[in-house]
Design a protein around this motif. Structure first.
Motif, short mmCIF file in Angstrom:
data_model
loop_
_atom_site.label_atom_id
_atom_site.label_comp_id
_atom_site.label_asym_id
_atom_site.label_seq_id
_atom_site.Cartn_x
_atom_site.Cartn_y
_atom_site.Cartn_z
N GLU A 82 0.86 -1.18 0.00
CA GLU A 82 0.00 0.00 0.00
C GLU A 82 0.90 1.23 0.00
N ILE A 83 0.30 2.42 -0.05
CA ILE A 83 1.09 3.62 -0.25
C ILE A 83 2.06 3.88 0.90
N ASP A 84 1.73 3.44 2.11
CA ASP A 84 2.59 3.73 3.25
C ASP A 84 3.08 2.49 3.98
N ARG A 85 2.81 1.28 3.43
CA ARG A 85 3.16 0.08 4.18
C ARG A 85 3.25 -1.15 3.30
N LEU A 86 3.94 -2.18 3.86
CA LEU A 86 3.95 -3.52 3.30
C LEU A 86 3.27 -4.45 4.30
N SER A 87 2.47 -5.39 3.80
CA SER A 87 1.75 -6.32 4.67
C SER A 87 2.18 -7.74 4.37
N TYR A 88 2.41 -8.53 5.44
CA TYR A 88 2.75 -9.95 5.30
C TYR A 88 1.57 -10.76 5.83
N ILE A 91 0.92 -8.90 9.46
CA ILE A 91 1.84 -7.95 10.07
C ILE A 91 2.14 -6.87 9.05
N GLU A 92 1.89 -5.62 9.41
CA GLU A 92 2.12 -4.49 8.53
C GLU A 92 3.41 -3.78 8.93
N VAL A 93 4.25 -3.50 7.95
CA VAL A 93 5.49 -2.75 8.18
C VAL A 93 5.27 -1.34 7.63
N ILE A 94 5.07 -0.39 8.53
CA ILE A 94 4.86 1.01 8.13
C ILE A 94 6.22 1.69 8.21
N THR A 95 6.93 1.72 7.08
CA THR A 95 8.30 2.24 7.08
C THR A 95 8.36 3.75 7.03
N GLU A 96 7.31 4.40 6.55
CA GLU A 96 7.28 5.85 6.48
C GLU A 96 5.98 6.35 7.11
N ASP A 144 2.76 9.85 15.64
CA ASP A 144 3.66 10.72 16.38
C ASP A 144 4.95 10.94 15.61
N ALA A 145 5.47 12.17 15.67
CA ALA A 145 6.64 12.54 14.88
C ALA A 145 7.94 12.12 15.52
N GLU A 146 7.91 11.77 16.80
CA GLU A 146 9.16 11.63 17.53
C GLU A 146 9.75 10.23 17.47
N GLY A 147 11.03 10.19 17.16
CA GLY A 147 11.91 9.08 17.41
C GLY A 147 11.56 7.73 16.86
N VAL A 148 10.83 7.62 15.75
CA VAL A 148 10.46 6.31 15.24
C VAL A 148 10.77 6.23 13.75
N SER A 149 11.57 5.25 13.36
CA SER A 149 11.88 5.06 11.95
C SER A 149 10.90 4.12 11.27
N ASN A 183 8.42 8.25 -1.80
CA ASN A 183 8.03 8.79 -0.50
C ASN A 183 9.09 9.72 0.05
N TYR A 184 8.64 10.81 0.66
CA TYR A 184 9.52 11.68 1.45
C TYR A 184 8.90 11.81 2.84
N ALA A 185 9.74 11.72 3.86
CA ALA A 185 9.26 11.86 5.23
C ALA A 185 10.30 12.56 6.07
N SER A 186 9.83 13.30 7.03
CA SER A 186 10.69 13.95 8.01
C SER A 186 10.27 13.48 9.39
N ARG A 187 11.23 13.08 10.20
CA ARG A 187 10.95 12.62 11.56
C ARG A 187 11.83 13.39 12.54
N ILE A 188 11.48 13.34 13.82
CA ILE A 188 12.28 13.99 14.84
C ILE A 188 12.67 12.99 15.91
N ALA A 189 13.82 13.21 16.53
CA ALA A 189 14.25 12.46 17.71
C ALA A 189 14.32 13.47 18.85
N ARG A 190 13.27 13.50 19.65
CA ARG A 190 13.18 14.46 20.74
C ARG A 190 13.99 13.93 21.93
N PRO A 191 14.86 14.74 22.53
CA PRO A 191 15.66 14.24 23.66
C PRO A 191 14.80 13.93 24.86
#
Length: 803
Positions: A128-134, A204-209, A215-220, A549-557
């Motif tokens: 799918e546009i934002d994920r792979l499903s197994y 099982i869905e792998v949402i890579t982006e 949530d924007a914080e700390g998750v790849s 796909n383009y994505a921006s994420r943050i790692a909040r301390p």
């Protein structure tokens, strides 16, 4: 970036192909209106009904779309096991190039065939546009495996010999259950996922982006585990099973779903016992101080044992056709007895002994308990697929560790200053989350999603320490609170061929900490972040799909990184940095998926980069290591992920999950660089034998590179075999024998090397990887409808350095 552009050009050139102009689409359903998954589709020219010009299957919702070579009159034949075949005529013209057939209904067959010829193999992977499903249910190994064992087969996921899980090569990921975060699963993935049978999991869905709604914080990435739902069974459904290995480690689990009127309830419980024989290990660690030339060598032997309990109960109530309430409670508990002996020596640059000692570490109580409760209320409007959802999540953690260290055989200038230490560490954590979501489809294929979220986190920790049998005492009391507010908006579009998504998320976080005992000054920090995402997909034809796909994420301390208090001992001193800012990372990915009945292929090019990454700054003085943190890291990772599932014959399947790339870290403040090419692969072969026997073999090469400028990890290798057989009606009883690394030694070596900075050295650990398992599982009952889930729910992603 240059490497990524070159790879992208090559990849794009290979993916270009002609696009058909004409198509037919529709939905195949049974008499109850439920989509008929993986029904066989054959299309003929009406002038020649002997040779099919197109062959395919419906997807898991019963939908299909087939490209046609030219305008003309056609006949579509649809067949499915246990159904009467359906035949339908249609026509496409230049003025109407797409034939939309709507819903086509299959009726139950009046007779059952004694033998069924399988025309198309059910594909395991869907994109799918934002994920792979197994598709877990389409994999025969799900009958006896747990979720943890199945993860090795999921695209973009790797599991090493020490049972560490990574998504796209990163350990910064979260685990969701049915689209909602689960703190127990995310904090303790190895233990919990071993207690849940894969037979109760749909996919099982792998949402890579992750998009703006996450949530924007700390998750790849996100692993979204979907339990069985929307099935057509009847009565009660349950499963019970377990496994044991040669060292006495045991895993037991049970899963039960029942329905009474409009109330549907699911319950699962798992138990895991880790024996001393399984956990025993020995290690060797060496530190070389580059300024003084001194060296510290530590040798350790450990034998631990303990048990884990995990449970969850979830219920849904259909108030009426427009209102649904879902309530769930879950918990995770473990208690371990930890025991280790070590010998430590230090020598100066000339090799002369400075000091030496042995130590005994003993923790009679190392217990952990967390509890989470979840309430979702969903209201559907009279507009199709429009939903408003309110969610509340409570998460709590209570951790206690009592431990003692005794130092013996002391020689030379002993640096610690005491011979006995007893500590009692206690941690209590509470998290309250409130979320409101609104989803509004409009204008055929367009959808708008928006929502708001508030999180309150309260963390209290207290440490009691006694030195040299109560001659010295110390107590530390630490409180910290975090407030997070978020707003998001996301637009998406889907048509027969095109898909697009654009979103924006704003988050504000305020963190404060205090020491009620006055031992350290209080402090606080406020962070504001705006995070965009953008995706597009194009379906070349039924078999080929491209995604960009383009994505921006943050790692909040987190609080541990911000806390300015000086904490340490004779060897290590740590101090946080309250001036830290959120680290922003960017990713660009190009994804190609090819799906045919006998071959599924997914290839993804990805480039991730970050400037101002939060990195540890390690320095030394007088043979003491000092740690702090700063926004000084630069990170680049260009990677190629490849997944292939090939049905060689009707009884033989091959699966390969591989990744390769270049990873680069740099710390400008310390003028340090760490750069490496890496390659990892997992391969699995399954062979169906007579008498319902099934044999499989796997090979795994782990090569993850590193996560900072200091350390590198050599590649490791693992392999194994299994034999499985099913018994009784409907294969309800399944037995499995499995061997991991059967021809290797009793212990396997895992090591790391510190190659940069003021402290060099290595760490080597020898652990059990040769194991022999016996597993058994039994399914019972049936079910009409399983627990319904709301369309939206809370999704929390943890911080970097949360505790």
């Amino acid at each position: 970036m240059k490497r990524f552009l070159v790879l992208s050009c090559i990849f794009g050139a290979c993916a270009v192909q002609a696009v058909a102009q004409y198509a037919v689409s529709g939905v195949v359903a049974d008499t109850t209106g439920t989509g008929e998954a993986y029904a066989t589709i054959r299309i003929y020219n009406q002038a020649d009904s002997t040779k099919a010009i197109r062959l395919g299957t419906t997807d898991d919702s019963g939908a299909f779309m087939q490209q046609l070579p030219e305008a003309g009159k056609y006949t579509i034949n649809i067949s499915s096991v246990g159904k009467t075949p359906l035949r339908h005529n249609f026509e496409v013209t230049k003025s109407k190039p797409t034939a939309s057939l709507g819903t086509l209904t299959l009726h139950d067959a009046s007779t059952t065939l004694g033998e069924v010829q399988v025309v198309a193999q059910r594909p395991l992977v869907k994109t799918e546009i934002d994920r792979l499903s197994y598709d877990i249910q389409a994999d025969e190994d799900s009958k006896t495996n747990t979720i943890f064992e199945m993860l090795k087969k999921v695209p973009r996921v790797t599991v090493d010999g020490e049972e560490n899980i990574k998504v796209d090569g990163s350990s910064s990921f979260k685990i969701f259950k049915n689209g909602r975060p689960n703190s127990s699963w995310s904090r303790n993935p190895k233990e919990v996922l071993k207690s849940i049978p894969a037979s109760m999991i749909k996919r099982i869905e792998v949402i890579t982006e992750p998009g703006a709604k996450y949530d924007a914080e700390g998750v790849s990435g996100i692993l979204n585990i979907i339990t069985m739902d929307d099935t057509s069974m009847g009565g009660v459904l349950g499963s019970i099973g377990g496994s044991v290995n040669q060292n006495g480690s045991t895993n037991l689990y049970t899963y039960l779903t029942t329905q009474t009127g409009k109330l549907t309830t699911t319950f699962n419980y798992g138990y895991n016992y880790m024996s001393e024989g399984q956990s025993s290990s020995h290690s060797e660690t060496c530190r070389l101080f580059t300024d003084s030339g001194s060296e510290i060598l530590d040798r350790n032997q450990a034998r631990n044992h303990g048990y884990i309990h995990y449970g969850n109960i979830e219920s849904s109530l259909d108030i009426d056709t427009l209102n649904l309430v879902t309530l769930s409670f879950g918990g995770y508990f473990y208690n371990f007895n930890v025991n280790s002996l070590s010998a430590n020596t230090m020598r100066d640059a000339a090799g002369n002994p400075v000091y030496g000692y042995s130590s005994h570490y003993f923790s009679p109580q190392y217990s952990y308990f967390d509890f989470n409760g979840k309430l979702d209320y969903q209201h559907l409007t009279h507009r199709k697929d429009e939903a408003i959802t309110f969610s509340y999540l409570l998460s709590t953690t209570n951790q206690t560790q009592k431990w003692q260290t005794d130092y013996n055989d002391i020689t030379g200038a002993f640096p610690i200053g005491y011979e006995h230490k007893f500590a009692d560490d206690r941690l209590k954590f509470y998290e309250h989350t409130f979320q409101l979501d609104w989803t509004r489809p409009f204008a055929g294929g367009h959808k708008l999603e928006t929502g708001a979220k508030y999180i309150l986190r309260i963390n209290n920790s207290k440490t009691y320490q006694t030195f040299d049998m109560a001659s010295l005492n110390d107590t530390t009391d630490f409180h910290h609170t975090t407030h997070v507010g978020a707003l998001y908006g996301e637009y998406s579009f889907n048509s027969t061929r095109w898909g697009a998504r654009a979103g924006l998320r704003y988050e504000i976080a305020r963190m404060g900490a205090s020491y009620p005992d006055g031992s350290q000054p209080a402090f606080h920090s406020t962070l504001n972040d705006l995070v965009p995402t953008l995706s597009a997909s194009y379906k070349l034809n039924d078999a080929n799909t491209l995604k960009l796909n383009y994505a921006s994420r943050i790692a909040r301390p987190g609080i541990a990184y911000l806390n300015p208090a000086i904490i340490g001992d004779a060897y290590n001193v740590k101090q946080g940095n309250p001036s830290l800012k959120s680290a922003r990372s960017h990713s660009i990915s190009l994804d190609y998926t090819f799906i045919k009945p006998k071959l599924v292929l997914n290839v993804a090019l990805n480039h991730r980069f970050s400037n101002g990454l939060i990195q540890s700054v390690v320095t030394t003085k007088d043979n003491v290591v000092y740690y702090t943190y700063d926004n000084v890291g630069k990170y680049r990772n260009s990677s190629l992920h490849a997944y292939a599932q090939w049905t060689i014959t009707p009884t033989t399947q091959l699966m390969i999950n591989a990744d390769m790339g270049n990873i680069h870290y740099r710390n400008d403040q310390l003028n340090l660089t760490n750069d490496k090419w890496y390659f990892g692969a997992f391969g699995n072969v399954n062979q169906q034998l007579p008498w319902k026997l099934r044999v499989s073999a796997y090979f795994n090469r782990l090569d993850w590179g590193f996560s900072d400028v200091y350390t590198r990890y050599p590649a490791r290798y693992f392999y194994g075999f299994s034999l499985q057989r099913s018994f009784l009606k409907e294969d309800r009883l399944t037995v499995r024998l499995q061997a991991n690394n059967p021809f290797s030694g009793k212990y396997d070596l895992g090591e790391s090397h510190t190659v940069n900075g003021d402290v060099l050295g290595y760490a080597k650990t020898w652990q059990h990887t040769r194991n022999f398992y016996f597993s058994i599982s039994y399914r019972f009952g049936s079910l009409k409808a399983q627990v319904k889930k709301t369309a939206k729910t809370i999704e929390n992603d943890d911080l970097q350095g949360r505790k």
